[in-house]
Design a protein around this motif. Sequence first.
Motif, mmCIF file in Angstrom:
data_model
loop_
_atom_site.group_PDB
_atom_site.id
_atom_site.type_symbol
_atom_site.label_atom_id
_atom_site.label_comp_id
_atom_site.label_asym_id
_atom_site.label_seq_id
_atom_site.Cartn_x
_atom_site.Cartn_y
_atom_site.Cartn_z
ATOM 1 N N PRO A 30 0.807 -1.240 0.000
ATOM 2 C CA PRO A 30 0.000 0.000 0.000
ATOM 3 C C PRO A 30 0.831 1.277 0.000
ATOM 4 C CG PRO A 30 -0.938 -1.591 1.516
ATOM 5 C CD PRO A 30 0.377 -2.158 1.076
ATOM 6 N N ILE A 31 1.964 1.305 0.723
ATOM 7 C CA ILE A 31 2.784 2.518 0.778
ATOM 8 C C ILE A 31 3.297 2.900 -0.605
ATOM 9 C CG2 ILE A 31 4.996 3.456 1.624
ATOM 10 C CD1 ILE A 31 4.527 2.065 4.231
ATOM 11 N N MET A 32 3.456 1.918 -1.474
ATOM 12 C CA MET A 32 3.983 2.193 -2.807
ATOM 13 C C MET A 32 3.070 3.105 -3.627
ATOM 14 S SD MET A 32 5.574 -1.491 -3.893
ATOM 15 C CE MET A 32 5.994 -0.869 -5.520
ATOM 16 N N ALA A 33 1.809 3.246 -3.194
ATOM 17 C CA ALA A 33 0.907 4.158 -3.904
ATOM 18 C C ALA A 33 1.421 5.594 -3.857
ATOM 19 C CB ALA A 33 -0.494 4.083 -3.299
ATOM 20 N N VAL A 34 2.140 5.946 -2.786
ATOM 21 C CA VAL A 34 2.613 7.332 -2.618
ATOM 22 C C VAL A 34 3.572 7.739 -3.747
ATOM 23 C CG1 VAL A 34 3.894 8.910 -1.134
ATOM 24 C CG2 VAL A 34 2.231 7.346 -0.139
ATOM 25 N N PRO A 35 4.704 7.034 -3.958
ATOM 26 C CA PRO A 35 5.593 7.452 -5.047
ATOM 27 C C PRO A 35 4.950 7.339 -6.418
ATOM 28 C CG PRO A 35 6.301 5.335 -4.169
ATOM 29 C CD PRO A 35 5.271 5.886 -3.217
ATOM 30 N N LEU A 36 4.034 6.382 -6.578
ATOM 31 C CA LEU A 36 3.398 6.208 -7.883
ATOM 32 C C LEU A 36 2.438 7.351 -8.203
ATOM 33 C CD1 LEU A 36 2.841 2.349 -7.720
ATOM 34 C CD2 LEU A 36 4.361 3.551 -9.300
ATOM 35 N N PHE A 37 1.652 7.782 -7.237
ATOM 36 C CA PHE A 37 0.770 8.933 -7.477
ATOM 37 C C PHE A 37 1.591 10.207 -7.691
ATOM 38 C CE2 PHE A 37 -2.875 6.607 -5.322
ATOM 39 C CZ PHE A 37 -3.628 6.499 -6.482
ATOM 40 N N ILE A 38 2.697 10.331 -6.961
ATOM 41 C CA ILE A 38 3.574 11.484 -7.182
ATOM 42 C C ILE A 38 4.121 11.461 -8.606
ATOM 43 C CG2 ILE A 38 5.820 12.492 -6.557
ATOM 44 C CD1 ILE A 38 5.200 11.738 -3.652
ATOM 45 N N ALA A 39 4.568 10.292 -9.052
ATOM 46 C CA ALA A 39 5.104 10.166 -10.417
ATOM 47 C C ALA A 39 4.031 10.498 -11.456
ATOM 48 C CB ALA A 39 5.642 8.749 -10.644
ATOM 49 N N ALA A 40 2.806 10.005 -11.240
ATOM 50 C CA ALA A 40 1.717 10.295 -12.179
ATOM 51 C C ALA A 40 1.450 11.798 -12.249
ATOM 52 C CB ALA A 40 0.450 9.551 -11.752
ATOM 53 N N GLY A 41 1.434 12.449 -11.078
ATOM 54 C CA GLY A 41 1.191 13.893 -11.052
ATOM 55 C C GLY A 41 2.287 14.681 -11.727
ATOM 56 N N VAL A 42 3.548 14.298 -11.499
ATOM 57 C CA VAL A 42 4.678 15.009 -12.102
ATOM 58 C C VAL A 42 4.650 14.845 -13.623
ATOM 59 C CG1 VAL A 42 7.194 15.046 -12.310
ATOM 60 C CG2 VAL A 42 6.153 14.879 -10.058
ATOM 61 N N ILE A 43 4.409 13.637 -14.081
ATOM 62 C CA ILE A 43 4.404 13.360 -15.533
ATOM 63 C C ILE A 43 3.270 14.108 -16.219
ATOM 64 C CG2 ILE A 43 3.971 11.550 -17.245
ATOM 65 C CD1 ILE A 43 5.512 9.646 -15.296
ATOM 66 N N MET A 44 2.059 14.030 -15.653
ATOM 67 C CA MET A 44 0.905 14.649 -16.320
ATOM 68 C C MET A 44 0.853 16.150 -16.086
ATOM 69 S SD MET A 44 -2.089 11.812 -15.934
ATOM 70 C CE MET A 44 -1.651 10.138 -15.475
ATOM 71 N N GLY A 45 1.479 16.618 -15.008
ATOM 72 C CA GLY A 45 1.488 18.054 -14.752
ATOM 73 C C GLY A 45 2.491 18.804 -15.596
ATOM 74 N N GLY A 46 3.405 18.073 -16.233
ATOM 75 C CA GLY A 46 4.439 18.732 -17.018
ATOM 76 C C GLY A 46 4.161 18.755 -18.503
ATOM 77 N N GLY A 47 2.979 18.289 -18.911
ATOM 78 C CA GLY A 47 2.729 18.175 -20.342
ATOM 79 C C GLY A 47 1.418 18.784 -20.788
ATOM 80 N N VAL A 48 0.890 18.247 -21.871
ATOM 81 C CA VAL A 48 -0.305 18.783 -22.511
ATOM 82 C C VAL A 48 -1.556 18.511 -21.679
ATOM 83 C CG1 VAL A 48 -1.785 18.524 -24.560
ATOM 84 C CG2 VAL A 48 0.687 18.655 -24.817
ATOM 85 N N ILE A 49 -1.541 17.450 -20.890
ATOM 86 C CA ILE A 49 -2.745 17.055 -20.152
ATOM 87 C C ILE A 49 -3.263 18.200 -19.284
ATOM 88 C CG2 ILE A 49 -3.480 15.649 -18.176
ATOM 89 C CD1 ILE A 49 -2.246 13.259 -19.459
ATOM 90 N N ILE A 50 -2.400 18.841 -18.510
ATOM 91 C CA ILE A 50 -2.845 19.917 -17.625
ATOM 92 C C ILE A 50 -3.352 21.106 -18.442
ATOM 93 C CG2 ILE A 50 -0.510 20.896 -17.420
ATOM 94 C CD1 ILE A 50 -3.234 20.874 -14.704
ATOM 95 N N GLN A 51 -2.736 21.375 -19.595
ATOM 96 C CA GLN A 51 -3.172 22.493 -20.429
ATOM 97 C C GLN A 51 -4.570 22.240 -20.993
ATOM 98 O OE1 GLN A 51 -0.050 23.462 -23.269
ATOM 99 N NE2 GLN A 51 1.517 23.053 -21.720
ATOM 100 N N ARG A 52 -4.842 20.993 -21.373
ATOM 101 C CA ARG A 52 -6.173 20.677 -21.921
ATOM 102 C C ARG A 52 -7.248 20.710 -20.837
ATOM 103 N NH1 ARG A 52 -5.781 17.302 -27.432
ATOM 104 N NH2 ARG A 52 -3.812 18.165 -28.133
ATOM 105 N N LEU A 53 -6.886 20.321 -19.637
ATOM 106 C CA LEU A 53 -7.824 20.470 -18.523
ATOM 107 C C LEU A 53 -8.162 21.935 -18.285
ATOM 108 C CD1 LEU A 53 -6.538 17.953 -15.798
ATOM 109 C CD2 LEU A 53 -8.720 17.864 -17.008
ATOM 110 N N LEU A 54 -7.148 22.793 -18.340
ATOM 111 C CA LEU A 54 -7.366 24.226 -18.146
ATOM 112 C C LEU A 54 -8.255 24.810 -19.237
ATOM 113 C CD1 LEU A 54 -3.780 25.277 -17.021
ATOM 114 C CD2 LEU A 54 -5.856 25.653 -15.708
#
Length: 631
Positions: free
Chosen positions: A260-284
């Motif tokens: 279960p603890i492994m969810a922490v680094p994985l969610f962080i990785a997902a946020g960093v990857i998607m926050g640095g690209g087109v995904i966040i811009q399309r949400l905006l």
Amino acid sequence: MEQFVKVDEDKPETPPQSRNKYLDILDRRFEEVLIVFGFAVFILMINAQVTNRYVLSFIEIANITTWTEELSRYFFIFASFLGASLAIRKGDSIRVNVLFDKLSGKWQQAIEIANTVFMLYFSYIMIRYGFELISFQLDTSQTTPAMGIPMAIPYSTVPIGFVLIAIRLIQKFLDNSKQLTMQEGLLGLVLSIVMVLPIAFLSNAVIPILLFGYFILFIFIGMPIAFSLGISTLATVLATDAIPVDFFPQTAFTSIDSFPIMAVPLFIAAGVIMGGGVIIQRLLNFSNELIGFLPGGLALVSIITSMFFAAISGSGPATVAAVGTILIPAMIKQGYNPGFATAVVATAGSIGVIIPPSNPLVIYGVMSQQSISKLFAAGIIPGILTGATLMIVTYFISKKNGWKGDKTSFNVKITLKAAWDAKLALLVPVIILGGIYGGLMTPTEAAAVAVAYGLIVGLLVYRDLNFKSVYRYLAKAGVTSSIIILIIVMASIFGRLITLEQVAETVANFVLGVSENKIVILLLLNLFLLLVGLVIEALAAIVIVTPILLPMATALGVDPIHFGVIMIFNLSIGFITPPVGVNLFVAASTAKLKIEEVIKGNYLLLGTMLVMLAMITFVPEISLWVTSFMD
């Protein structure tokens, strides 16, 4: 339709020109390369077990879930200790600098020397007894349950990790000592000796006094919180022999040998990857088309986008960084008060730790041994209700000040097109939460699938990612998550003494002695958690106070799931209140404003959060209604 464009990007470090190129690469990249490799392995392993379960089950790969889960846990531990070493090299840590920053340069240097001495000695203990533990495992031929490899191999990550931590501490000290004076050096050594003296003279002291006394001392002299926990425990053990010292490295491994603890680094990785690209811009863009025509349109967009992105990243600061980089400059350009524009993004980002998936809820679930899926469900209505209330307050503030949206009307056709453009981003919460509540995946598996999804979309669909940027994002996620994981390691060691000395029971009896009125005690708990949130970062606070406060809450008849939401909401307010206020500092840095300006623009939004806290505390159905369908 206006397209939002990011104004800043993470850039790789520029190597010092005076050093040998290859030595510089070894210095800066050694842990980084291994961290990225470790992340790649456990992301691949977890996705493999999910794929085999639902796609390749007809192949019947024997026991794939058993050995892939074990292998992924060991690589996660490996990457976490390497990340802790790299974090020290980079100077990244969670610490309380309120008092430290007010001291003169001479005293700051002396305290840094004392802190380094203590951290090096703690590392020595972990190295020495860690290798003794490995030797014992080799002598007794202990093997792992699934793969049958010697247990000494995964356990070796602890002493090896602390060897690297010690090297980085020495390296950092040598770098800083170039400006060190003889007077500062001597003062640092004297300070170290003075702080050690109680160990020699207070051997019969009450253990909690030593434990918490040293912890508070280390916190206020600016020692990283993780080491404050570990070293205060070590000091107490050396003075009282309360537990064997060789317990430390064993606990360092077993405390995070958890799927279960492994969810922490994985969610962080997902946020960093998607926050640095087109995904966040399309949400905006989608949010802007949906509500951008209203008074305060861009401010409302920042709130609703933060709610969407919270369901991807699980992190408040990550949400502020991703949304604020784009929207704060846009709002200021539109004529919004800079302090208010920055405060809106900072406050909206705090929703990121309430709406699932939430890293603080994961940590609370692990510490309290409660269902993470139920905690996620309990955060849905409070998160949405808080976001909606903040939008209403922001609407009226903007209308009063004449801050109009950047659009004149709502266009259904353009909005539908924006929604279609953002479809891959909007699918992420569906994949994560649908997988969890559909019984298809655990939270950790859902997080790994989210990372894989973000990589596939970024590399193959939008093509805004390349392997260089993926490497950089995974390295960043590794360092960020390792700081949190190291706190869990040290808090588990700290918590052993709390359990032995029955600190939780003592605190509960004291508070219940003050009043038996449930409302009064809940008010006291909220006040205490708000004060904790002022000075200690949320994830660290959860690890420290959960074992102490949860027994008292359950004694009052408060559901542990409901109490988890109360605790996280309290600490989420700490994200927007100084002196720690991570969201405030991230947003202020993005806007290049003084923190006082942001605080001034935030008082109405902070008041709104406090009102919502009262509702969530005293109306448990807000949190527990959704979970009632899961029993």
